[in-house]
Design a protein around this motif. Structure first.
Motif, mmCIF file in Angstrom:
data_model
loop_
_atom_site.group_PDB
_atom_site.id
_atom_site.type_symbol
_atom_site.label_atom_id
_atom_site.label_comp_id
_atom_site.label_asym_id
_atom_site.label_seq_id
_atom_site.Cartn_x
_atom_site.Cartn_y
_atom_site.Cartn_z
ATOM 1 N N ILE A 170 48.065 36.598 35.883
ATOM 2 C CA ILE A 170 48.186 36.557 37.501
ATOM 3 C C ILE A 170 46.577 36.596 37.783
ATOM 4 C CG2 ILE A 170 48.561 38.098 39.551
ATOM 5 C CD1 ILE A 170 51.018 39.067 37.979
ATOM 6 N N GLN A 220 44.285 36.665 41.422
ATOM 7 C CA GLN A 220 44.427 36.585 42.815
ATOM 8 C C GLN A 220 42.920 36.687 43.246
ATOM 9 O OE1 GLN A 220 46.931 39.480 44.537
ATOM 10 N NE2 GLN A 220 45.291 40.098 46.084
ATOM 11 N N TYR A 260 45.179 39.553 35.692
ATOM 12 C CA TYR A 260 45.975 40.262 34.814
ATOM 13 C C TYR A 260 46.640 39.383 33.922
ATOM 14 C CZ TYR A 260 49.466 43.515 33.225
ATOM 15 O OH TYR A 260 50.254 44.272 32.199
ATOM 16 N N ARG A 293 49.224 44.024 46.597
ATOM 17 C CA ARG A 293 50.002 42.855 46.150
ATOM 18 C C ARG A 293 49.572 42.260 44.934
ATOM 19 N NH1 ARG A 293 48.148 40.386 50.148
ATOM 20 N NH2 ARG A 293 46.478 39.242 49.367
ATOM 21 N N PHE A 294 48.455 42.498 44.315
ATOM 22 C CA PHE A 294 48.143 42.145 43.024
ATOM 23 C C PHE A 294 48.686 43.128 41.984
ATOM 24 C CE2 PHE A 294 45.359 43.161 39.252
ATOM 25 C CZ PHE A 294 45.205 41.979 38.844
ATOM 26 N N SER A 316 51.570 44.868 42.597
ATOM 27 C CA SER A 316 52.979 44.451 42.258
ATOM 28 C C SER A 316 53.083 43.416 41.570
ATOM 29 C CB SER A 316 53.351 44.055 43.965
ATOM 30 O OG SER A 316 54.642 43.982 44.021
ATOM 31 N N ALA A 317 52.500 42.024 41.766
ATOM 32 C CA ALA A 317 52.616 41.131 40.930
ATOM 33 C C ALA A 317 52.322 41.409 39.599
ATOM 34 C CB ALA A 317 51.796 39.992 41.391
ATOM 35 N N SER A 318 51.575 42.107 39.358
ATOM 36 C CA SER A 318 51.402 42.385 37.880
ATOM 37 C C SER A 318 52.559 43.279 37.133
ATOM 38 C CB SER A 318 50.127 42.948 37.492
ATOM 39 O OG SER A 318 49.984 44.419 37.954
ATOM 40 N N GLU A 341 55.476 43.210 38.322
ATOM 41 C CA GLU A 341 56.576 42.486 38.275
ATOM 42 C C GLU A 341 56.438 41.465 36.648
ATOM 43 O OE1 GLU A 341 57.343 39.552 41.321
ATOM 44 O OE2 GLU A 341 57.385 41.112 42.813
ATOM 45 N N LEU A 342 55.252 41.173 36.371
ATOM 46 C CA LEU A 342 55.050 40.467 34.866
ATOM 47 C C LEU A 342 55.273 41.417 33.825
ATOM 48 C CD1 LEU A 342 54.263 37.760 33.696
ATOM 49 C CD2 LEU A 342 51.871 38.559 33.785
#
Length: 138
Positions: free
Chosen positions: A5, A7, A29, A106-107, A109-111, A113-114
């Motif tokens: 990820i 961003q 990430y 936001r970053f 959260s995305a990490s 999810e991964l």
């Protein structure tokens, strides 16, 4: 599914001048290094004129959204309503930047999810890493 990820974020450099210049930065990430995040600043934004990358714990970044965290080279703390301060300490000096907390959330959260927080160890292949270490020692 991607294992990385990236961003872009806008960082505001805290300087002696009253106006804080905005500089681009990149949060990164990688599932292969599940406990860490990297923040990279491009060459034009640094005193040395070379890209600078700081690696630190994802947990540090998350905790720093709520309270002052860190005692080493990287320190993170909330600032006002929607800003987070990141301090980068090096022998050459200290850089202090403000980033929108919403961008960091936001970053993270995305990490998450991964690689969900608390399950980072499942991404590690300790047997392989130990075999590599032993092979290199011979």
């Amino acid at each position: 599914m991607s294992t990385v990820i990236e961003q872009p974020v806008e960082a505001r450099l805290v300087a002696a001048a009253p106006r804080m210049p905005s500089i681009p930065a990149m949060l990164h990430y990688d599932r292969s290094d599940p406990f860490a995040v990297r923040m990279t600043f491009p060459a034009p934004a640094t005193l040395e004129g070379v890209e600078v990358c700081w690696t630190f714990a994802r947990d540090l970044l998350a905790a720093g959204l709520e309270r002052a965290e860190g005692h080493g080279d990287v320190r993170v703390r909330p600032y006002g309503y929607d800003r987070t301060v990141l301090e980068f300490h090096a022998p050459e000096g200290t850089a202090v930047v403000h980033v929108h907390s919403s961008d960091i959330r936001r970053f993270l959260s995305a990490s998450g999810e991964l690689v969900p927080v608390g399950l980072e160890h499942l991404q590690l292949d300790l047997d392989h890493d130990l075999a590599q270490l032993m092979r290199d020692a011979c």
